[in-house]
Design a protein around this motif. Structure first.
Motif, PDB file in Angstrom:
ATOM      1  N   SER A  17       0.829  -1.214   0.000  1.00 33.41           N
ATOM      2  CA  SER A  17       0.000   0.000   0.000  1.00 33.41           C
ATOM      3  C   SER A  17       0.860   1.260   0.000  1.00 33.41           C
ATOM      4  O   SER A  17       0.498   2.277  -0.607  1.00 33.41           O
ATOM      5  CB  SER A  17      -0.922   0.002   1.222  1.00 33.41           C
ATOM      6  OG  SER A  17      -0.168  -0.083   2.431  1.00 33.41           O
ATOM      7  N   PHE A  18       2.019   1.186   0.670  1.00 32.94           N
ATOM      8  CA  PHE A  18       2.953   2.320   0.680  1.00 32.94           C
ATOM      9  C   PHE A  18       3.605   2.486  -0.684  1.00 32.94           C
ATOM     10  O   PHE A  18       3.707   3.601  -1.208  1.00 32.94           O
ATOM     11  CB  PHE A  18       4.002   2.093   1.766  1.00 32.94           C
ATOM     12  CG  PHE A  18       5.112   3.102   1.803  1.00 32.94           C
ATOM     13  CD1 PHE A  18       4.846   4.464   1.861  1.00 32.94           C
ATOM     14  CD2 PHE A  18       6.440   2.695   1.805  1.00 32.94           C
ATOM     15  CE1 PHE A  18       5.870   5.401   1.913  1.00 32.94           C
ATOM     16  CE2 PHE A  18       7.469   3.612   1.852  1.00 32.94           C
ATOM     17  CZ  PHE A  18       7.187   4.968   1.905  1.00 32.94           C
ATOM     18  N   LEU A  19       4.029   1.391  -1.278  1.00 33.64           N
ATOM     19  CA  LEU A  19       4.636   1.453  -2.613  1.00 33.64           C
ATOM     20  C   LEU A  19       3.638   2.011  -3.632  1.00 33.64           C
ATOM     21  O   LEU A  19       4.021   2.747  -4.546  1.00 33.64           O
ATOM     22  CB  LEU A  19       5.118   0.071  -3.039  1.00 33.64           C
ATOM     23  CG  LEU A  19       6.279  -0.513  -2.229  1.00 33.64           C
ATOM     24  CD1 LEU A  19       6.584  -1.936  -2.692  1.00 33.64           C
ATOM     25  CD2 LEU A  19       7.524   0.358  -2.345  1.00 33.64           C
ATOM     26  N   ASP A  20       2.366   1.676  -3.466  1.00 34.17           N
ATOM     27  CA  ASP A  20       1.342   2.182  -4.386  1.00 34.17           C
ATOM     28  C   ASP A  20       1.171   3.693  -4.267  1.00 34.17           C
ATOM     29  O   ASP A  20       0.790   4.360  -5.238  1.00 34.17           O
ATOM     30  CB  ASP A  20       0.003   1.494  -4.116  1.00 34.17           C
ATOM     31  CG  ASP A  20       0.008   0.025  -4.507  1.00 34.17           C
ATOM     32  OD1 ASP A  20       0.910  -0.393  -5.264  1.00 34.17           O
ATOM     33  OD2 ASP A  20      -0.885  -0.705  -4.029  1.00 34.17           O
ATOM     34  N   TYR A  57       6.016  10.707  -2.470  1.00 32.73           N
ATOM     35  CA  TYR A  57       4.592  10.483  -2.694  1.00 32.73           C
ATOM     36  C   TYR A  57       4.083  11.082  -4.002  1.00 32.73           C
ATOM     37  O   TYR A  57       4.550  12.134  -4.440  1.00 32.73           O
ATOM     38  CB  TYR A  57       3.783  11.043  -1.524  1.00 32.73           C
ATOM     39  CG  TYR A  57       4.041  10.302  -0.232  1.00 32.73           C
ATOM     40  CD1 TYR A  57       3.381   9.108   0.049  1.00 32.73           C
ATOM     41  CD2 TYR A  57       4.969  10.785   0.696  1.00 32.73           C
ATOM     42  CE1 TYR A  57       3.621   8.420   1.215  1.00 32.73           C
ATOM     43  CE2 TYR A  57       5.215  10.096   1.875  1.00 32.73           C
ATOM     44  CZ  TYR A  57       4.548   8.911   2.129  1.00 32.73           C
ATOM     45  OH  TYR A  57       4.793   8.217   3.279  1.00 32.73           O
ATOM     46  N   ARG A  58       3.081  10.412  -4.571  1.00 31.20           N
ATOM     47  CA  ARG A  58       2.424  10.910  -5.776  1.00 31.20           C
ATOM     48  C   ARG A  58       1.493  12.078  -5.441  1.00 31.20           C
ATOM     49  O   ARG A  58       1.310  12.986  -6.250  1.00 31.20           O
ATOM     50  CB  ARG A  58       1.579   9.800  -6.411  1.00 31.20           C
ATOM     51  CG  ARG A  58       2.349   8.587  -6.884  1.00 31.20           C
ATOM     52  CD  ARG A  58       1.383   7.549  -7.446  1.00 31.20           C
ATOM     53  NE  ARG A  58       2.065   6.315  -7.784  1.00 31.20           N
ATOM     54  CZ  ARG A  58       2.677   6.077  -8.937  1.00 31.20           C
ATOM     55  NH1 ARG A  58       2.682   7.014  -9.868  1.00 31.20           N
ATOM     56  NH2 ARG A  58       3.278   4.929  -9.167  1.00 31.20           N
ATOM     57  N   SER A  59       0.885  12.018  -4.258  1.00 35.61           N
ATOM     58  CA  SER A  59      -0.088  13.041  -3.864  1.00 35.61           C
ATOM     59  C   SER A  59      -0.073  13.166  -2.348  1.00 35.61           C
ATOM     60  O   SER A  59       0.667  12.455  -1.661  1.00 35.61           O
ATOM     61  CB  SER A  59      -1.492  12.659  -4.362  1.00 35.61           C
ATOM     62  OG  SER A  59      -1.874  11.397  -3.826  1.00 35.61           O
ATOM     63  N   ARG A  60      -0.882  14.046  -1.830  1.00 38.46           N
ATOM     64  CA  ARG A  60      -0.918  14.263  -0.386  1.00 38.46           C
ATOM     65  C   ARG A  60      -1.400  13.009   0.340  1.00 38.46           C
ATOM     66  O   ARG A  60      -2.234  12.256  -0.170  1.00 38.46           O
ATOM     67  CB  ARG A  60      -1.824  15.441  -0.052  1.00 38.46           C
ATOM     68  CG  ARG A  60      -1.243  16.793  -0.477  1.00 38.46           C
ATOM     69  CD  ARG A  60      -2.147  17.919  -0.013  1.00 38.46           C
ATOM     70  NE  ARG A  60      -1.542  19.211  -0.339  1.00 38.46           N
ATOM     71  CZ  ARG A  60      -1.473  20.231   0.504  1.00 38.46           C
ATOM     72  NH1 ARG A  60      -1.948  20.112   1.733  1.00 38.46           N
ATOM     73  NH2 ARG A  60      -0.928  21.373   0.129  1.00 38.46           N
ATOM     74  N   VAL A  61      -0.884  12.848   1.548  1.00 34.36           N
ATOM     75  CA  VAL A  61      -1.222  11.704   2.396  1.00 34.36           C
ATOM     76  C   VAL A  61      -2.308  12.140   3.378  1.00 34.36           C
ATOM     77  O   VAL A  61      -2.198  13.230   3.966  1.00 34.36           O
ATOM     78  CB  VAL A  61       0.029  11.226   3.171  1.00 34.36           C
ATOM     79  CG1 VAL A  61      -0.315  10.071   4.100  1.00 34.36           C
ATOM     80  CG2 VAL A  61       1.143  10.853   2.203  1.00 34.36           C
ATOM     81  N   PRO A  62      -3.344  11.341   3.585  1.00 31.99           N
ATOM     82  CA  PRO A  62      -4.335  11.706   4.606  1.00 31.99           C
ATOM     83  C   PRO A  62      -3.668  11.865   5.969  1.00 31.99           C
ATOM     84  O   PRO A  62      -2.876  11.014   6.381  1.00 31.99           O
ATOM     85  CB  PRO A  62      -5.307  10.516   4.593  1.00 31.99           C
ATOM     86  CG  PRO A  62      -5.141   9.905   3.233  1.00 31.99           C
ATOM     87  CD  PRO A  62      -3.697  10.101   2.867  1.00 31.99           C
ATOM     88  N   VAL A  63      -3.968  12.943   6.653  1.00 29.31           N
ATOM     89  CA  VAL A  63      -3.319  13.204   7.930  1.00 29.31           C
ATOM     90  C   VAL A  63      -3.600  12.086   8.925  1.00 29.31           C
ATOM     91  O   VAL A  63      -2.761  11.745   9.767  1.00 29.31           O
ATOM     92  CB  VAL A  63      -3.740  14.588   8.475  1.00 29.31           C
ATOM     93  CG1 VAL A  63      -5.199  14.598   8.930  1.00 29.31           C
ATOM     94  CG2 VAL A  63      -2.822  15.011   9.604  1.00 29.31           C
TER      95      VAL A  63
END
Length: 290
Positions: A33-36, A124-130
């Motif tokens: 899931s992290f690699l994705d 990251y490709r995009s922002r991470v949910p806090v």
């Protein structure tokens, strides 16, 4: 949150020496899931690892000291930071008010949940949910530090003192500012505040006697772990040791070099010598560092 064994303690048959070893950055299990979430390939994302450092110090358990090692990668979560060094630009949602959003490490992309791996490569490709970042801190960071505290406290009770060795590696191209010297090892004691100066000097001398080029505190003096756990006036000493990766791993392929086993043997000699020194001269070690 965690669905794998995120860290483990390698225990000796019985703890015979007042040393505790910690390898917080050698984790090499990357959840899918992290690699994705990442824009990096499976090789590039490993550039922040302290490759195989846990294996290099595994002899510590045979000599009589515990070794705490991470299985989660540093790119996923960095426990050598304050618990909430977080960059608001990385996250979707609002960070808690106690988050440290202005440290130099956050500014450099190397907070508790890093934005970058080595060589300034965005993870990251995009922002991470806090909520995800906070879940990593609750389910991994806090249990990791609780385990480390228990190991140190147990050692302190048993021996009347404890010496934490925080084990890391550094890129092969690291050199001292203003010179061409490339150290094989760096011993960090937060400029004499995290360990007795005599202990730091002896660690340097041991490695030099083994034929290595060693510096103290430059360019790495120790991170959060060294600073947080080192209380020399209370008999709690913390040293950071950085190993030049070019000694033992091909940094392009991440394959161990033929000299890996010899380096591990030298580190076993180093651990034995340091333990003997602490046992012989422990009476002065609780004194304030220089």
């Amino acid at each position: 949150m965690a669905e794998w064994d995120v860290f483990e303690v390698l225990e000796p048959a019985s703890q015979r020496i007042p040393l505790v070893f910690n390898s917080p950055h050698s984790g090499r299990y990357y959840p899918q899931s992290f690699l994705d979430q990442s824009r990096l390939d499976a090789h590039s994302i490993r550039r922040s690892e302290d490759h195989f450092v846990d294996e290099l110090f595994q002899s510590a358990t045979l000599i009589g000291a515990p070794l705490l090692r991470a299985h989660f990668p540093r790119a996923f979560l960095d426990v050598n930071r304050e618990p909430y060094e977080l960059d608001p630009r990385m996250f979707e949602g609002v960070l808690p008010p106690h988050a440290n959003i202005s440290s130099m490490r956050v500014a450099g992309g190397l907070g508790t949940v890093p934005r970058l791996v080595a060589e300034n490569m965005e993870i990251y490709r995009s922002r991470v949910p806090v909520e995800e970042a906070l879940a990593r801190i609750e389910s991994i960071y806090k249990p990791y530090h609780a385990t480390l505290r228990k190991l140190i406290a147990r050692t302190h009770v048993q021996f009347g003192m404890a010496v934490l060795i925080d084990c890391h590696s550094m890129p092969g191209n690291v050199h001292l500012a203003g010179s061409g010297q490339r150290p094989d090892f760096i011993i960090g004691d937060r400029y004499g505040t995290s360990a007795a100066a005599e202990l730091s000097r002896f660690a340097v001398e041991l490695l030099e006697e083994l034929g290595y080029a060693v510096t103290r505190n430059k360019p790495y003096a120790g991170g959060f772990i060294t600073e947080h756990y080192g209380r020399p006036t209370r008999g709690l000493h913390a040293l950071q040791i950085e190993i030049n990766r070019s000694l033992y791993v091909d940094e392009a392929t991440l394959v161990k070099k033929p000299g890996f086993a010899a380096l591990a043997t030298d580190l076993a000699t180093f651990v034995t010598g340091l333990a003997r020194h602490v046992e012989d001269y422990g009476a002065y070690l609780p004194l304030a560092a220089e």
